[in-house]
Each structure stands twice: as structure tokens, then as C-alpha cells.
Scaffold this active site. Structure first.
Site, short mmCIF file in Angstrom:
data_model
loop_
_atom_site.label_atom_id
_atom_site.label_comp_id
_atom_site.label_asym_id
_atom_site.label_seq_id
_atom_site.Cartn_x
_atom_site.Cartn_y
_atom_site.Cartn_z
N ASP A 109 44.71 46.92 47.47
CA ASP A 109 45.58 45.75 47.37
C ASP A 109 45.69 45.19 48.79
O ASP A 109 46.28 45.82 49.68
CB ASP A 109 46.97 46.16 46.84
N VAL A 110 45.13 44.01 49.02
CA VAL A 110 45.03 43.49 50.38
C VAL A 110 46.38 43.13 51.00
O VAL A 110 46.45 42.87 52.20
CB VAL A 110 44.08 42.27 50.46
N LYS A 117 47.01 29.01 52.28
CA LYS A 117 45.65 28.58 52.63
C LYS A 117 45.65 27.76 53.92
O LYS A 117 44.72 27.84 54.73
CB LYS A 117 45.02 27.80 51.47
N ASN A 124 38.84 37.38 51.24
CA ASN A 124 38.56 36.44 50.15
C ASN A 124 39.51 36.60 48.95
O ASN A 124 39.65 35.67 48.17
CB ASN A 124 37.09 36.65 49.73
N ASP A 133 38.64 45.58 45.95
CA ASP A 133 39.35 44.75 44.97
C ASP A 133 40.55 45.53 44.44
O ASP A 133 40.53 46.76 44.39
CB ASP A 133 38.41 44.37 43.81
N ILE A 168 35.05 25.51 42.39
CA ILE A 168 33.92 26.44 42.23
C ILE A 168 34.08 27.15 40.89
O ILE A 168 35.16 27.70 40.59
CB ILE A 168 33.92 27.50 43.37
N THR A 201 34.42 29.74 38.80
CA THR A 201 34.69 31.19 38.76
C THR A 201 35.62 31.44 37.57
O THR A 201 36.12 30.49 36.96
CB THR A 201 35.36 31.65 40.07
N TYR A 260 50.64 28.77 47.45
CA TYR A 260 49.18 28.88 47.60
C TYR A 260 48.72 27.96 48.74
O TYR A 260 47.97 28.38 49.63
CB TYR A 260 48.52 28.49 46.28
N1 LIG Z 1 37.22 28.99 42.48
C1 LIG Z 1 37.66 27.96 43.15
O1 LIG Z 1 37.59 26.82 42.68
C2 LIG Z 1 38.26 28.16 44.52
C3 LIG Z 1 38.56 27.02 45.28
C4 LIG Z 1 39.09 27.17 46.54
C5 LIG Z 1 39.34 28.43 47.03
N2 LIG Z 1 39.05 29.51 46.27
C6 LIG Z 1 39.34 30.82 46.85
O2 LIG Z 1 38.22 31.65 46.67
C7 LIG Z 1 38.65 33.01 46.64
C8 LIG Z 1 38.06 33.71 45.44
O3 LIG Z 1 38.51 33.05 44.27
P1 LIG Z 1 37.71 33.11 42.90
O4 LIG Z 1 37.75 31.76 42.33
O5 LIG Z 1 36.42 33.82 43.11
O6 LIG Z 1 38.71 34.00 42.02
P2 LIG Z 1 38.49 35.27 41.06
O7 LIG Z 1 39.77 35.37 40.29
O8 LIG Z 1 37.22 35.17 40.33
O9 LIG Z 1 38.39 36.49 42.09
C9 LIG Z 1 39.49 36.94 42.83
C10 LIG Z 1 39.39 38.44 42.99
O10 LIG Z 1 40.45 38.85 43.87
C11 LIG Z 1 40.99 40.06 43.35
N3 LIG Z 1 42.36 40.22 43.84
C12 LIG Z 1 43.47 39.54 43.46
N4 LIG Z 1 44.54 40.01 44.11
C13 LIG Z 1 44.10 40.99 44.93
C14 LIG Z 1 44.73 41.86 45.84
N5 LIG Z 1 46.07 41.83 46.04
N6 LIG Z 1 43.99 42.75 46.53
C15 LIG Z 1 42.65 42.82 46.32
N7 LIG Z 1 41.99 42.04 45.46
C16 LIG Z 1 42.72 41.13 44.76
C17 LIG Z 1 40.92 39.89 41.84
O11 LIG Z 1 41.01 41.14 41.17
C18 LIG Z 1 39.57 39.22 41.67
O12 LIG Z 1 38.53 40.17 41.52
C19 LIG Z 1 40.19 32.96 46.67
O13 LIG Z 1 40.62 33.13 48.00
C20 LIG Z 1 40.49 31.57 46.20
O14 LIG Z 1 41.74 31.12 46.69
C21 LIG Z 1 38.53 29.41 45.03
#
Ligand SMILES: NC(=O)c1ccc[n+]([C@@H]2O[C@H](COP(=O)([O-])OP(=O)(O)OC[C@H]3O[C@@H](n4cnc5c(N)ncnc54)[C@H](O)[C@@H]3O)[C@@H](O)[C@H]2O)c1
Length: 252
Positions: free
Chosen positions: A64-65, A159, A91, A38, A187, A189, A155
Site C-alpha cells: 500500500d503506497v 496530481k 503510478n 500493488d 487512457i 484502462t 485527486y
Molecule cells: N487512465 C487514465 O485515463 C488516466 C489519466 C490520467 C492519469 N492517470 C493516472 O495513471 C495512473 C494509473 O491509472 P490507471 O488508469 O492505470 O488505473 P488502474 O485502476 O488500472 O490501476 C491502478 C492500480 O493502482 C493500484 N493501487 C490503488 N491503490 C493503491 C495503493 N494504495 N497502493 C498500491 N497500489 C494501489 C490498483 O490496485 C491498480 O492495480 C494513476 O496514477 C492515475 O491517476 C490515469
């Protein structure tokens, strides 16, 4: 079931929160050693510590990905510590909500870099290991790959690109490496905690399941795709959205 990932090493990006944290926990509960990667070192450390406290095995890494150097350093670390790996779960993501004409070029590039280029970088870093282990990649895309929402141009592009890239990587690296994607819908989160009650209500009425999904429900799909139960699944996308993308208008 309990031992689907015994002796497996798994990298989960964005593992410090939300879906990534849930997936890290699930892989660990099923026997994997999980590299919790992360951009937030503290978040990665907290999830890894929680896994270890429960008797699992986890290593936090700050990464940092969008950085090729961070991927290379992580691959070197994983290779020297564990001798290879079996699964990469791409992710991590970032989003800036503005219409395209207001989005600064740096904001566009940051989203493409973190959400999409990261998948390419994961291949550059880990393909030799994945080929050796006959491993797999699971990408977290989104329903945004299929549906437009106001203000999410970069975004959505990232995606959608992730879905095309998933198919392309499956073609290029089979039969050794399987590559699939999950497409989560709404979801619950941390980012959702900032949404208004009105928006959440509209989302609930737009979702046949009648509720937001849980990170654990996405983790279950990711772990299925990463497991040997999905041995003939590659280049696929799996919606985990409670029917959100199947319904056009909100119900009353
Ligand atoms: N929550 C939803 O409703 C939802 C819906 C569709 C897709 N998603 C996707 O699910 C995935 C996770 O989302 P989430 O809702 O758990 O979000 P979240 O914000 O809870 O978690 C995201 C994590 O990614 C980390 N991060 C951000 N930029 C980064 C980087 N450059 N390098 C490494 N780590 C980094 C953040 O520090 C955080 O810990 C994402 O790809 C998001 O697009 C989420």
C-alpha cells in the site's frame, strides 16, 4: 532500444493494472528486472507471472503506497535481493468523485496519501539506492494537475502537488537523481470501462487524437524519461494526452 534497461531494477507502483502493468511489461521487455508493486497481491502476481512467462524478470510485491512501513519493507526486500535499484515509477492512485464539501475527511486523506504522500515515502525508502545508481523517479500525474473536472478536488490537488513535488525533488536530488512526471490524458484502462458512452463520446470529441490513449503509449513515455536518452531532462512534465489539454471545446 531492446536493451535500454539491461541490469536495471525498476519498481512500478500500481503495477497490477492499466498504465502500471503496461509500464512493467515495457521495462521488462527492455531488459529490466521489474518489481511489480500493488495493493492487490493477486494483480501484482498476475502481471509478474505474465512477464516471467515471456522470459522476463519480475517480482510481485503487495504494497500500500500510502504506508511508510510497506515502503520500508519493500526497500529492504529489494536491497537484499537485488543490491539496489535504478528507477521508481510512482503510478498507483485512487480517486473518490464527490465535490469537496461532500468529501469525508478520511476520503480526502486517503487520496492525498495514496497519490501524493506516496512520492515522498518513495524518496524516504529509496533515495540511498537511487543516489548510488544515479537513478531516476518518474511520477504519473495527470491532466487533472492543469484542468478542473467536476468532483475531483482531492485527486486534482494530489496530481497538482505531484507536479510541484517532481520539480522540488529534481532540485534537491540532482545531479545524482533525475525526477520527472508524465501527465496522461484519457487512457483506456479498467476505470474507463465504467464510464458512460456519452462521457466517452464527449471525451473523444475533446481530444485532437480522436481516440483514447493506450496504456502502452504512456509506458513508452515513462520508459523514455527513465532512459539515458532523457539524461538532460529533470524536473519536467510530459503530457501524454493526444492533445486533450490543448483543446477547449468538443468538436461537433
Ligand atoms: N487512465 C487514465 O485515463 C488516466 C489519466 C490520467 C492519469 N492517470 C493516472 O495513471 C495512473 C494509473 O491509472 P490507471 O488508469 O492505470 O488505473 P488502474 O485502476 O488500472 O490501476 C491502478 C492500480 O493502482 C493500484 N493501487 C490503488 N491503490 C493503491 C495503493 N494504495 N497502493 C498500491 N497500489 C494501489 C490498483 O490496485 C491498480 O492495480 C494513476 O496514477 C492515475 O491517476 C490515469
Amino acid at each position: 532500444m531492446a536493451s535500454r534497461f539491461t541490469d536495471s531494477v525498476v519498481v512500478v507502483t500500481g503495477g497490477g493494472s492499466g498504465i502500471g502493468a503496461a509500464t512493467s511489461r515495457r521495462f521488462a521487455a527492455e531488459g529490466a528486472t521489474v518489481v511489480v508493486a500493488d495493493i492487490s497481491a493477486d494483480a501484482a502476481a498476475a502481471v509478474a507471472a505474465e512477464i516471467e512467462d515471456k522470459g522476463g524478470s519480475a517480482l510481485p510485491i503487495r504494497c500500500d503506497v500510502s504506508s511508510a512501513a510497506d515502503w520500508a519493507a519493500m526497500a529492504e526486500h529489494v536491497e537484499s535481493r537485488f543490491g539496489g535499484l535504478n528507477v521508481v515509477h510512482n503510478n498507483a492512485a485512487t480517486v473518490t468523485i464527490k465535490p469537496a464539501h461532500e468529501l469525508e475527511e478520511a476520503e480526502w486523506e486517503r487520496q492525498i496519501g495514496v497519490n501524493l504522500t506516496s512520492v515522498y515515502l518513495s524518496v524516504r525508502a529509496f533515495l540511498p539506492s537511487l543516489r548510488r545508481s544515479r537513478g531516476c523517479i518518474v511520477n504519473t500525474s495527470s491532466v487533472h494537475a492543469m484542468l478542473g473536472f467536476p468532483g475531483r478536488s482531492a485527486y486534482a490537488a494530489s496530481k497538482g502537488g505531484m507536479v510541484s513535488l517532481t520539480r522540488q525533488l529534481a532540485v534537491d536530488y540532482g545531479p545524482e537523481v533525475r525526477v520527472n512526471a508524465v501527465l496522461p490524458g484519457p487512457i483506456l484502462t479498467p476505470p474507463w470501462k465504467a464510464e458512460s458512452d456519452e462521457y466517452i463520446d464527449l471525451t473523444l470529441r475533446s481530444t485532437p487524437a480522436g481516440r483514447l490513449g493506450t496504456p502502452a503509449e504512456v509506458a513508452a513515455a515513462v520508459c523514455f524519461l527513465a532512459s539515458s536518452e532523457a539524461s538532460y531532462i529533470s524536473g519536467a512534465t510530459l503530457l501524454v494526452d493526444g492533445g486533450f489539454s490543448a483543446q477547449k471545446d468538443p468538436t461537433q
